[in-house]
Design a protein around this motif. Structure first.
Motif, PDB file in Angstrom:
ATOM      1  N   ALA A 187      42.505  37.324  56.575  1.00 17.83           N
ATOM      2  CA  ALA A 187      42.068  38.702  56.355  1.00 17.83           C
ATOM      3  C   ALA A 187      41.755  39.411  57.665  1.00 17.83           C
ATOM      4  O   ALA A 187      41.345  40.563  57.664  1.00 17.83           O
ATOM      5  CB  ALA A 187      40.848  38.703  55.459  1.00 17.83           C
ATOM      6  N   LEU A 188      41.949  38.712  58.794  1.00 12.73           N
ATOM      7  CA  LEU A 188      41.543  39.313  60.067  1.00 12.73           C
ATOM      8  C   LEU A 188      42.151  40.681  60.307  1.00 12.73           C
ATOM      9  O   LEU A 188      41.471  41.610  60.719  1.00 12.73           O
ATOM     10  CB  LEU A 188      41.935  38.381  61.224  1.00 12.73           C
ATOM     11  CG  LEU A 188      40.891  37.368  61.612  1.00 12.73           C
ATOM     12  CD1 LEU A 188      41.462  36.396  62.612  1.00 12.73           C
ATOM     13  CD2 LEU A 188      39.681  38.067  62.193  1.00 12.73           C
ATOM     14  N   LEU A 217      43.240  42.921  58.289  1.00 11.14           N
ATOM     15  CA  LEU A 217      42.613  43.935  57.442  1.00 11.14           C
ATOM     16  C   LEU A 217      41.236  44.303  57.972  1.00 11.14           C
ATOM     17  O   LEU A 217      40.879  45.481  58.084  1.00 11.14           O
ATOM     18  CB  LEU A 217      42.509  43.391  56.015  1.00 11.14           C
ATOM     19  CG  LEU A 217      41.784  44.297  55.021  1.00 11.14           C
ATOM     20  CD1 LEU A 217      42.593  45.558  54.783  1.00 11.14           C
ATOM     21  CD2 LEU A 217      41.542  43.572  53.715  1.00 11.14           C
ATOM     22  N   LEU A 218      40.464  43.280  58.341  1.00 10.32           N
ATOM     23  CA  LEU A 218      39.104  43.541  58.807  1.00 10.32           C
ATOM     24  C   LEU A 218      39.125  44.277  60.147  1.00 10.32           C
ATOM     25  O   LEU A 218      38.318  45.170  60.380  1.00 10.32           O
ATOM     26  CB  LEU A 218      38.317  42.227  58.910  1.00 10.32           C
ATOM     27  CG  LEU A 218      38.157  41.460  57.587  1.00 10.32           C
ATOM     28  CD1 LEU A 218      37.339  40.205  57.788  1.00 10.32           C
ATOM     29  CD2 LEU A 218      37.537  42.324  56.508  1.00 10.32           C
TER      30      LEU A 218
END
Lengths: 369, 504, 316, 332
Positions: free
Chosen positions: A222-223, A225-226
């Protein structure tokens, strides 16, 4: 309605292993139609290069090594590409890393100084080539950590936080080599810059692998996206529970590692580390590559692939100027103009202004229809 | 006072302004006479802000005319509007925090002595000017070192002092205390006598009746009525604003649980939370399956209470217990770990990640909770998004649209969906129905009720009393950054809330 | 005709071989001398700095060293600081560029501090400084060209790696080289680009030459310094050619690394740019403090080397 | 003492302490010679830094100044020496070019919303490239005017030479202070740096001011180039490479916040001199390695930024969490 409630309000088991399917091309070419301009710019520049030198696309295999301008472009673009990978992530969080050039110099210096001890006959295992590479990368990560701590924990503006290491870093690199430019002969380190696998220069593999690894790291976790959410709206992300501190530390460390590898490549190419000129101004090249790749300096949506293309654009421009009859002094002028053109084409405001200019023409056409 | 025989100061005819296909203003007429206070009223999203932004040249209008003293004008920018004699004080204080008070008063028109900007002269003038408003502060200090109330007054004083023919006040009193409001009103009255026309936008109906001469009501970008204040009964005003009969919304509250119901355990218990300058110490208890409404006027401390509970601001004292376990709520991340969620008041700034898609916005909170390494597979993400789009009736072509392209109501639903997906135990909703259309409004209220039935604890902050009365099991009433009282069960009614707020 | 030219060239080379090596001498003990160095951008420059420092230590001279990091402004500031402090007996200046020294030299003269220019030239009035100790860049270019003419019998297509644009070293070496090859119609430069005196750039530029020109058509590479030549050697190897055989490599500087290449036959010749300018410079300082008149230019000549043994023999 | 002045005070104290340390080791620091040298050797940096101060106060950045200085020097040398043009005419032309150059960058930044960092980076490449294209030789200028200017010196009793460059530096400093604090333009720059939307709402001509800020910066950089050309009597396209970073560092050390809205021209003056003092010390010391200047300047940068951070984070000195301070009410 009852059914819906169930769906909505029952927690789903997150840990169920699921195959990551549904690969979408749009996930690669993020950033709306900016991708179009970047790809177009690359194609145009390559075509111009082809016009300048008819053999530009010719690739020959000589002594197990591919040669040709195209290969040279890829080879030469590798360090910028590496830097631009890290820089893309940093810029996506609304940051910037001015220190990458200095970090390159530091890591190149560290590797050369350590390997010199190995070559001088030291038995210390830390001076073995593999460890030297690992230590140089670790030093790069530490430099990134320093930047990250300033930005993420102390909340210092990225441009100024990284300016500190940009200014001091080159001094530190010179201090490490004691002002010299140490030469080495180690083949492992030389391979970083000169080696080939299946005819293709090793740096090209390094850049490609880094691209794939970082791509998977940010898009298969998810990096990505974050990172984007922190870059687009830090406050809302904070309220949603996104840990911006960790994200920022992460991107600056990645940037530091990329710079360290780029430094090793540049040093390996010539088997010596020059703390004065290694990576000089490459931070600006990397930033330009990222911007040409459509990632906004104000953060948010990013595309690693397009940034890598931005790096290719810069390098093919440079190679094109080398092989052209253009006076070498015109390099910077051409570079400035190309950057401005790409930026203007990406600028919504510019397109609107041009649109206004052509409005009467369009109206006229409508009348005659 | 004004009469219709007087020539109009400002005449707006047929004003239309459209943003990306949705009209914000259509065919609006507006007339302002010299020496009158003309209130423009309407719900959020009625077009009030757009109207004043067009008049002050922030936006370019699509159609219509603006006349000042009978002459057609084309305000190009706020600066230009100011030159023409129209100055505005916006609800967000548009001053410069890094400059001194005196400089803020005189930005763009600094007094000069021998051709040089003179700080001494400016400070002297500023002190004198503020004296007329009974304000005695050090004008050389940075504006940011003063309270919001002072900053607001400085903004108003600046607007007044611009020797304007027309002064636009957008929510000028939202953060002022009674004394300061009095001060302001006395100034406004003196301005009336000088023939200055004042366009007032406010949420406070009492103040409208206290100060205004004329009222124009807007709804959904259209003008629905213009009245002399003294001839307009409150009930009629409210029904015009809401576009429905007043009594309709005053339905019986649908009480779900009674206070002290043993089946419902306490989820969150807060004792003595407080933060200086934000909110006085308060206790708050929320049970599972309970809806606690926070009522109070804008600036009463209701949003701040939510922020403290969610850890956006750290409480300076007091303690909190989640299911009887003592916890430290030091950041939103901590709060989320304890099972809290918050839909913020300011969607654009605090809620949405505008450039991300609907899908990404929906899964964001859950993903942040899981951590970056436990990636939610794309298929699962799409499933969540599609479920939510269907369940909450989010109007969109697909889940991959950037969320900024949605309408206000749908954006609100996306934020709600974000929390529903992450399945919190306590959901804090700050103005969940603000600025959204009627249909979405009802749906969101339904969702709130359903969540409570599911056993979630809910804390709902709303300025719409009827709505609060409708769904709350308990209402916490606030005023002046202080919790006043709690109303439970049958005590809850709009009158009771109003009374509690009005009580001395 | 051709024979005449050859003789001319040989004569030229011989005169230079004769002028090699000013041996270290004593003198100057107890003096304080400020040395403003350009920077440490190349291996040659660091060995130059080290040679000056070693010479100073051997003579018991208190050397104040200032590294200008390529900026003329820093050099001027350093000289002014020494003049203001007033404890230096003399200043040795290795100027980064030619012009812009009038005022500071005048100030030094007013303060009675002699200035000796080393390495590169200045365009100020010669009365403002004691003397200039430097190599003759033009001759270095000539020497390199002369060797190449001999080695190829006057038939060669050359690619040129220029030094930093605008530097005297680049301009003069280019001029000297071109002067000689102009005499031979078979010798021509078919491509020329700056490599900034840097290895990495030298390699990149050579790579682009190799792909834009037909490699078989390139007979030699002429690099304005050894660093770029080493970069070029890498590029030639990577292109599958044999440096030193398929493409001749001739350059200037004689840094230690180039001898490794000469050993393996990957490089063919290098013209020494002597880093041993400290000795003559200190001698000049001592002489001028003793009131002696000196010529305005003391050349420190380098020789052309094609192998390590010759070099070692000359630098015992 | 208002908190706004505190960074300035610290800058001043640090400068005094370092200067006192240098004076303790080398007596010449007490002479007008060193003082004058500091002024004249840093004049071109200082003049450009004053322009940069305005840019940074307005919330922007200008990376092109070093290149503009170099271009100006080359252009002057070429036109005067090679083309034999009248120096005054050349100055007028080059100042005009610099002004237009800055204005164009301002237009790109304000109207086309190209980030200042990138727009001025292109400007940096362009100006440097143009300088290289003009010539890469170092050209000497021997025009009588240049000789006359070099004779415009006030010599102090201890032979400190107060030259034209030093005078120009101080004059620009005074004008800079005047512009920043005593003109509406200056106050508008502070206003747009503090909050540009608010400034727009308050009737500040944001577009015009932004463009003027970059115009001023390029104009002063051009002027700095002329001053440098006058004092060196030469033009060279390789000078002041990387000077923009030194200048930015000087502005920050001088107490100007890179976030905009806060800063003092006089602080920049000290920020420019500080590295000069350290460089002089290293020169006189004579055995310290040159890289210390970079490390020390980097350390100073860090120190000043850390201090500013601690000051602005008061009263919670060690709370690293982002403080959501209610400075503005947003209830839209």
């Amino acid at each position: 309605m009852v059914e819906m409630e169930k769906q909505v309000l029952t927690p789903v088991n997150e840990n169920k292993p699921q195959k990551a399917t549904n690969f979408k091309w749009r996930n690669i070419f993020r950033g709306d139609n900016r991708a179009l301009w970047t790809i177009l710019a690359l194609i145009i520049i390559l075509l111009v290069d082809r016009m300048v030198s008819p053999t530009f696309f010719t690739v020959r295999m000589i002594n197990g090594r591919l040669t040709g301008s195209l290969i040279n472009t890829l080879d030469g673009a590798a360090p910028i590409m590496l830097l631009s990978i890290g820089m893309t992530l940093v810029i996506a969080t609304k940051g910037v890393d001015l220190s990458v050039g200095a970090v390159m110099a530091i890591c190149a210096a560290v590797s050369a100084v350590l390997i010199n001890r190995h070559e001088a006959g030291s038995d210390n295992i830390l001076y073995y080539p593999g460890f030297v590479i690992a230590i140089a990368i670790l030093v790069g990560a530490l430099c990134g950590l320093w930047n990250g701590v300033l930005v993420a924990l102390f909340d210092i503006q990225p441009i100024i936080a990284t300016l500190i290491l940009m200014v001091a870093g080159r001094g530190i690199a010179q201090m490490i080599t004691d002002g010299q430019s140490p030469t080495y002969t180690d083949e492992t380190l030389a391979f970083m810059g000169q080696g080939t696998i299946l005819g293709m220069p090793f740096p090209v593999y390094v850049a490609a692998i880094a691209l794939v690894v970082v791509y998977l790291l940010v898009r298969r976790t998810a990096l990505g996206l974050l990172i984007e959410s922190v870059g687009i709206n830090a406050k809302a992300s904070h309220y949603t529970g996104v840990n911006a501190t960790v994200i920022k530390l992460f991107v600056y460390i990645i940037s530091g590692i990329c710079a360290a590898i780029a430094g090793l490549i540049v040093a390996g190419e010539n088997t010596y580390a020059d703390p004065h000129t290694a990576g000089m101004w490459s931070e600006l090249d990397a930033i330009v590559a990222v911007v040409i790749g459509g990632t906004l300096l104000s953060g948010g949506r990013f595309s690693l692939v397009l940034s890598a293309m931005g790096a290719l654009i810069i390098q093919s421009l440079r190679i094109g100027l080398y092989i052209s009859d253009l006076h070498p002094n015109a390099n910077l002028v051409v570079k400035a103009i190309v950057i401005l053109l790409v930026l203007l084409l990406q600028s919504k405001e510019f397109k609107q202004a041009v649109g206004r200019l052509f409005k009467p023409v369009l109206k006229l056409r409508a009348v005659f229809k | 006072m004004s009469t219709n025989e007087q020539p109009a100061l400002l005449e707006v005819r047929g004003l239309t302004k459209t943003f990306t296909a949705t009209p914000a203003l259509s065919e609006v007429d507006f007339t302002l006479y010299p020496g009158e206070v003309h209130a423009v009223l309407g719900e959020n999203g009625a077009g009030k802000s757009t109207l004043i932004k067009v008049i002050t040249g922030v936006y370019k209008r699509d159609a219509g005319t603006i006349r000042l003293n009978g002459k057609l004008i084309e305000p190009r920018s706020p600066g230009h509007a100011q030159e023409l004699g129209i100055s505005a004080v916006y609800q967000e204080i548009n001053l410069i925090p890094t400059l001194s008070v005196a400089e803020n008063l005189y930005v763009g028109r600094q007094p000069r002595f021998l051709g040089m900007v003179s700080m001494q002269l400016m400070n002297k003038k500023a002190r004198k000017l503020l004296k007329t408003f009974n304000i005695d502060i050090d004008v050389t200090r940075d504006l940011s070192s003063y309270s919001i109330a002072i900053q607001q007054i400085v903004a108003i004083v600046r607007g007044v002092d611009l020797s304007a023919k027309i002064l636009i006040l957008d929510e000028p009193t939202s953060s002022l205390d009674r004394h300061e409001v009095e001060t302001l009103f006395s100034v406004i009255r003196s301005l009336e006598e000088h023939g200055i026309g004042i366009l007032l936008i406010t949420h406070f109906l009492d103040q409208v009746y206290e100060i205004s001469d004329r009222i124009t009501v807007l709804r959904n970008g259209r003008k629905v009525g213009e009245h002399l204040t003294k001839e307009l009964p409150r009930a009629k005003l409210i029904s015009e604003m809401l576009g429905r009969e007043f009594t309709e919304t005053l339905g019986k509250r649908s009480n779900q649980i009674t206070n002290g119901d043993s089946k419902h355990d306490t989820f969150l218990d807060i004792k003595g939370f407080a933060k200086r300058g934000m909110i006085e110490p308060f206790d708050l208890e929320i049970k599972k399956g309970e809806i606690v409404g926070l009522a109070g006027l804008l600036g009463s401390g209701r949003t701040e209470m939510g922020h403290l509970v969610f850890g956006i601001n750290r409480s300076e004292k007091g303690e909190a217990f989640v299911e009887s376990k003592k916890v430290k709520i030091s950041s939103p991340r901590k709060a989320i770990r304890y099972g809290f969620g918050l839909c913020p008041e300011d969607r654009k700034v605090e809620g949405l990640i505008a450039d991300l898609t609907i899908r990404e916005n929906i899964i964001l909170a859950l993903q942040a909770k899981l951590g970056w390494y436990r990636h939610i597979p794309y298929k699962r993400q799409e499933q969540y998004a599609d479920e939510m789009i269907e369940a909450l009736h989010i109007v969109t072509t697909d889940a991959e649209k950037p969320v900024r392209e949605l309408s206000g109501g749908n954006q609100q639903k996306v934020i709600l969906a974000r929390w529903l997906v992450s399945n919190p135990e306590l959901l804090i909703l700050d103005e969940p129905t603000r600025g959204i259309d009627i249909g979405a409004h009802a749906e969101i209220i339904n969702i709130i009720k359903r969540l409570a039935k599911e056993g979630k604890a809910l804390m709902v902050i709303s300025s719409e009393l009827a709505e609060v009365v409708d769904y709350s099991d308990r209402v916490v009433v606030l005023r002046d950054r202080k919790k006043l009282t709690e109303l439970t069960g049958d005590e809850i009614s709009e009158d009771a809330i109003m009374q509690a707020i009005a009580e001395k | 005709m051709k024979l005449v030219k050859f003789c001319l060239l040989l004569a030229l080379m011989v005169t230079f071989v004769g002028a090699v090596n000013v041996k270290a001498q004593d003198g100057g003990e107890g003096l304080t001398i400020g040395f403003s160095q350009i920077g440490s951008e190349s291996a040659w420059r660091t060995s130059f700095t080290d040679a000056v420092k070693a010479e100073a230590e051997a003579r018991g001279i208190n050397l104040l060293f200032s590294d200008a990091q390529q900026q003329q402004e820093n050099q001027i500031a350093a000289m002014r600081a020494w003049i203001a402090q007033g404890d230096v007996d003399a200043i040795i200046l290795a100027p980064v560029v030619e012009s812009g020294w009038d005022d500071v030299l005048q100030e030094a003269q007013d303060a009675g501090i002699p200035v000796v220019i080393v390495d590169r030239n200045v365009d100020s009035d010669p009365s403002l400084y004691v003397t200039r100790v430097s190599s003759d860049f033009v001759h270095e270019g000539r020497l390199a060209a002369a060797w190449l003419v001999q080695a190829t019998s006057g038939q060669c297509n050359i690619v040129e790696l220029q030094g930093t644009v605008g530097s005297a070293a680049a301009n003069d070496r280019m001029a000297g080289f071109n002067e000689v090859i102009a005499l031979f119609p078979g010798m021509q430069i078919i491509a020329s680009e700056t490599g900034d005196f840097v290895r990495a750039q030298g390699k990149q530029v050579m790579e682009s030459f190799l792909s834009s020109e037909d490699p078989a058509n390139i007979c030699a590479v002429w690099a304005h310094n050894d660093d770029m030549a080493i970069g070029a050697i890498e590029a030639i190897k990577e292109a599958g050619l044999v440096p030193g055989t398929d493409i001749l490599v001739v350059s200037v500087d004689a840094i230690p690394d180039i001898f490794d290449s000469l050993d393996t036959g990957e490089a063919n010749a290098t013209v020494e740019l002597s880093p041993f300018m400290g000795g003559p410079a200190f001698d000049a300082v001592v002489a001028t403090l003793n009131g002696e008149e000196l010529p305005k230019w003391i050349p420190v000549a380098g020789k052309l080397y094609t192998n390590r043994a010759d070099y070692d023999a000359d630098h015992q | 003492m208002k908190s706004r002045f505190f960074p300035l005070l610290v800058t001043f104290l640090v400068f005094s302490a370092i200067y006192a340390y240098c004076y303790y080791h080398f007596s010449s620091f007490g002479s007008m010679r060193v003082v004058c040298n500091l002024l004249r050797d840093n004049a071109h940096l200082g003049i450009a830094a004053i322009g940069m101060t305005f840019v940074i106060i307005s919330g922007g950045i200008d990376l092109s100044v070093g290149s503009v200085i170099a271009f100006t020097g080359v252009f002057c040398a070429l036109m005067i020496t090679r083309e034999g043009m009248d120096p005054y005419l050349v100055f007028a032309i080059v100042l005009g070019m610099g002004t237009i150059f800055g204005a164009v960058m301002g237009v790109f930044i304000y109207y086309f919303k190209i980030p200042a960092f990138i727009a001025t980076l292109s400007g940096m490449f362009l100006a440097r490239g143009m300088a290289y294209v003009l010539t890469t030789e170092s050209i000497r200028i021997t025009h009588p005017l240049y000789i006359r200017v070099s004779k415009l010196v006030y010599i102090f009793p201890d032979k400190g030479r107060f030259t034209f460059a030093a005078g120009a530096f101080l004059a620009v400093l005074v004008i800079g202070i005047y512009l920043a604090h005593f003109t509406r333009f200056g106050r508008n720059v502070y206003a747009i740096g503090g909050n540009d939307t608010a400034a727009l709402m308050m009737g500040v001509p944001v577009g015009r001011t932004t463009i003027m800020v970059y115009t001023l910066s390029s104009f002063l950089a051009t002027f700095a180039g002329i001053v440098l050309s006058l004092s060196k009597r030469s033009g060279d396209s390789t000078i002041t490479v990387g000077a923009e970073m030194d200048i930015i560092a000087a502005v920050v050390i001088g107490g100007t916040l890179l976030t905009g809205g806060v800063g003092y021209v006089i602080g920049t003056f000290i920020g420019v001199l500080l590295p000069g003092v350290i460089r002089t010390y290293l020169t006189l010391e004579g055995s310290l390695s040159p890289w210390w200047i970079k490390i020390v300047v980097g350390g100073l940068l860090f120190g000043f930024i850390a201090m500013q951070k601690l000051l602005s984070a008061r009263p919670k000195l060690f709370s690293f969490k982002r403080q959501v301070r209610p400075t503005t009410v947003s209830t839209a």
